[in-house]
Design a protein around this motif. Sequence first.
Motif, mmCIF file in Angstrom:
data_model
loop_
_atom_site.group_PDB
_atom_site.id
_atom_site.type_symbol
_atom_site.label_atom_id
_atom_site.label_comp_id
_atom_site.label_asym_id
_atom_site.label_seq_id
_atom_site.Cartn_x
_atom_site.Cartn_y
_atom_site.Cartn_z
ATOM 1 N N TRP A 114 -39.012 58.077 -19.265
ATOM 2 C CA TRP A 114 -38.833 57.405 -17.959
ATOM 3 C C TRP A 114 -37.650 57.924 -17.301
ATOM 4 O O TRP A 114 -36.587 58.357 -17.948
ATOM 5 C CB TRP A 114 -38.323 56.056 -18.089
ATOM 6 N N THR A 115 -37.563 58.215 -15.999
ATOM 7 C CA THR A 115 -36.307 58.946 -15.329
ATOM 8 C C THR A 115 -35.170 58.199 -15.650
ATOM 9 O O THR A 115 -34.962 56.897 -15.444
ATOM 10 C CB THR A 115 -36.626 58.659 -13.741
ATOM 11 N N ASN A 116 -33.957 58.829 -15.768
ATOM 12 C CA ASN A 116 -32.727 58.615 -16.283
ATOM 13 C C ASN A 116 -32.510 57.681 -17.389
ATOM 14 O O ASN A 116 -31.553 56.912 -17.442
ATOM 15 C CB ASN A 116 -32.092 57.827 -14.933
ATOM 16 N N GLU A 117 -33.497 57.619 -18.259
ATOM 17 C CA GLU A 117 -33.283 56.671 -19.346
ATOM 18 C C GLU A 117 -33.588 57.887 -20.558
ATOM 19 O O GLU A 117 -34.463 58.441 -20.933
ATOM 20 C CB GLU A 117 -34.828 55.820 -19.474
ATOM 21 N N THR A 118 -32.330 57.873 -21.354
ATOM 22 C CA THR A 118 -32.171 58.995 -22.305
ATOM 23 C C THR A 118 -32.730 58.242 -23.685
ATOM 24 O O THR A 118 -33.449 59.088 -24.341
ATOM 25 C CB THR A 118 -30.914 59.294 -22.399
ATOM 26 N N TRP A 119 -32.164 57.225 -24.022
ATOM 27 C CA TRP A 119 -32.404 56.750 -25.419
ATOM 28 C C TRP A 119 -33.449 55.914 -25.537
ATOM 29 O O TRP A 119 -34.059 56.111 -26.930
ATOM 30 C CB TRP A 119 -31.148 55.959 -25.699
ATOM 31 N N LEU A 120 -34.037 55.198 -24.832
ATOM 32 C CA LEU A 120 -35.390 54.294 -24.888
ATOM 33 C C LEU A 120 -35.252 53.698 -26.392
ATOM 34 O O LEU A 120 -34.385 53.274 -26.847
ATOM 35 C CB LEU A 120 -36.525 55.323 -24.731
ATOM 36 N N ALA B 259 -33.097 65.016 -26.913
ATOM 37 C CA ALA B 259 -34.125 64.578 -26.044
ATOM 38 C C ALA B 259 -35.006 64.222 -27.140
ATOM 39 O O ALA B 259 -35.078 64.851 -28.346
ATOM 40 C CB ALA B 259 -34.497 65.757 -25.521
ATOM 41 N N HIS B 260 -36.000 63.421 -27.128
ATOM 42 C CA HIS B 260 -36.993 62.949 -27.803
ATOM 43 C C HIS B 260 -38.080 63.753 -28.170
ATOM 44 O O HIS B 260 -38.227 64.635 -27.314
ATOM 45 C CB HIS B 260 -37.481 61.214 -27.707
ATOM 46 N N HIS B 261 -39.175 63.679 -29.241
ATOM 47 C CA HIS B 261 -39.946 64.358 -29.501
ATOM 48 C C HIS B 261 -40.843 64.770 -28.344
ATOM 49 O O HIS B 261 -41.424 66.037 -28.384
ATOM 50 C CB HIS B 261 -40.620 64.045 -30.760
ATOM 51 N N ILE B 262 -41.334 63.802 -27.781
ATOM 52 C CA ILE B 262 -42.190 64.147 -26.520
ATOM 53 C C ILE B 262 -41.602 65.074 -25.375
ATOM 54 O O ILE B 262 -42.304 65.928 -24.860
ATOM 55 C CB ILE B 262 -43.041 62.892 -25.960
ATOM 56 N N GLN B 263 -40.441 64.669 -24.818
ATOM 57 C CA GLN B 263 -39.704 65.602 -24.084
ATOM 58 C C GLN B 263 -39.628 66.922 -24.705
ATOM 59 O O GLN B 263 -39.800 67.951 -24.066
ATOM 60 C CB GLN B 263 -38.272 64.886 -23.860
ATOM 61 N N ARG B 264 -39.320 67.137 -25.974
ATOM 62 C CA ARG B 264 -39.397 68.609 -26.484
ATOM 63 C C ARG B 264 -40.715 69.414 -26.583
ATOM 64 O O ARG B 264 -40.945 70.333 -26.155
ATOM 65 C CB ARG B 264 -38.722 68.521 -27.800
#
Length: 520
Positions: A269-275, A376-381
């Motif tokens: 999600w945009t601008n949500e880093t940690w979730l 960054a979380h695993h899907i972003q990577r």
Amino acid sequence: MPKPTSTRHLIVVLGDQLNADSSAFTGFDPKRDCVWMAEVHQESTHIWSSKQRIALFISAMRHFAKQLEEAKVPLHYSALEDSDNTQSLDGELLRAIKTLRPQTLIMTAPGDWRVLEKIKGVAKQTNTPIEIREDEYFFSTVRDFAQHRKGRKQIRLEYWYRELRKKHTILMEGDQPVGGEWNYDHDNRSAFSKAGPPPIPAPLRFKPDAISSAVIQLVNQRFADHPGELAPTSEGFGWPVKRADALLVLADFMKNRLPLYGQFQDAMWTNETWLFHAHIASSLNLKLLSAQEVVAAAQIEFTKGRAPITAVEGFIRQILGWREYVRGIYWTQMPSYLEQNALNASAPLPAFFWDGKTTMQCLQQTITQSLSTGYAHHIQRLMVTGLYTLLLGVNPKEVHAWYLSMYVDAVEWVELPNVIGMSQFADGGLMASKPYIATGKYIDRMSNYCKTCIYKPDQSHGKDACPMTTLYWDFLMRHESSMSKNPRMVLQVRNLNRMTDETKQAIQSQAKQHRTALIS
């Protein structure tokens, strides 16, 4: 405490081995033994490490050194700013051996093949015996994994994971998995609704103490040209740098985010880093936490009824399964694994990976976040930055160097297989059964990035075409021969073959234009 006048054992402690109960300390005698640690410039420059990553390692090392000194453990410590520091691991170890003249070097097995070779080289050069002990913060050994591989045509996570579940009685009822299924991945792929994520408890972040603040100032001075941002605030640098804080982060995740972790672990999600993620990978890889205590904590949440099996199994699979799997891959394949390039990818890494200045919203969000937080979380990577470099055809060694540089949890044993094998398919299928490729529509489904992007994820050519979608079809055309032989890629190749020659040519032309624009 003064160093012993005659050193029996010199205990080598690396920056990712910050646990006082490690195997290297077994039998330690403060009257005859000494610990060696060193901060060196070379370890931040052999790849262009980000400021966040450098600061975390140095701060955590200094906190551990303080812990040892308070326990009156003899310590030979080289600080980065020491005037006589040679600024290389082998140089500093050589100096220590000449000064202390130990009878034996002792260390826990390192996480980096390159570092191990350096230390073994110094031991050989000085004729000092070296004893390398098992890293007990894992569930398995490299020998266990090598034995598992014997007689198998393929090595796959699922079978290794089941073997470890049984061996360590984790989420088991007798010889069967709790709930009747080994894997709940099919339940853990939800995106957020159009309204956005449910309320996300803020993760636990720590205001830098005096040690961390001094390190931040040092890093900003000595590594000013390195990528990323670093400020002496909890927002600018809030990672745990000592075990007590790592335990608090673990407890915070278990209480506040684990219940929804499974369902939303792939969402963006945009601008949500940690979730809803745990943010404990750096603590695990620095050995501020053990894999065993992390898995035990998650299992307790399930048995107490505080988190569903889907979330708990999905989380435990990352620790007990994936983490142990990539370590086995790394140590059974090195050093040749670093050179793998099955797809003959040769393009350079785009310059915007170092500053986030791109018109592609998914990449801009992920890279900017990575630069500012080291996370960054695993899907972003895997499915944003990794997907793009795979489709573009970037040299996998350059992709590897970027990931190792960028992330605070990046230690080579875990980062390299994730990049070479999982993300870039550069090992030709040793680690993963197929390349993880998708069009921009996958990112649109799992995030809201595309909603504010100038490109359209469902268009493969034309002025509004999404580069991910264009490059996806271009990738299939470039590798059609090899992909058609992969059973898991047959459907995608069939979809390619339904295209007209005119459409294929338009896509190839668009892909060429995109590549040209990157270097213009």
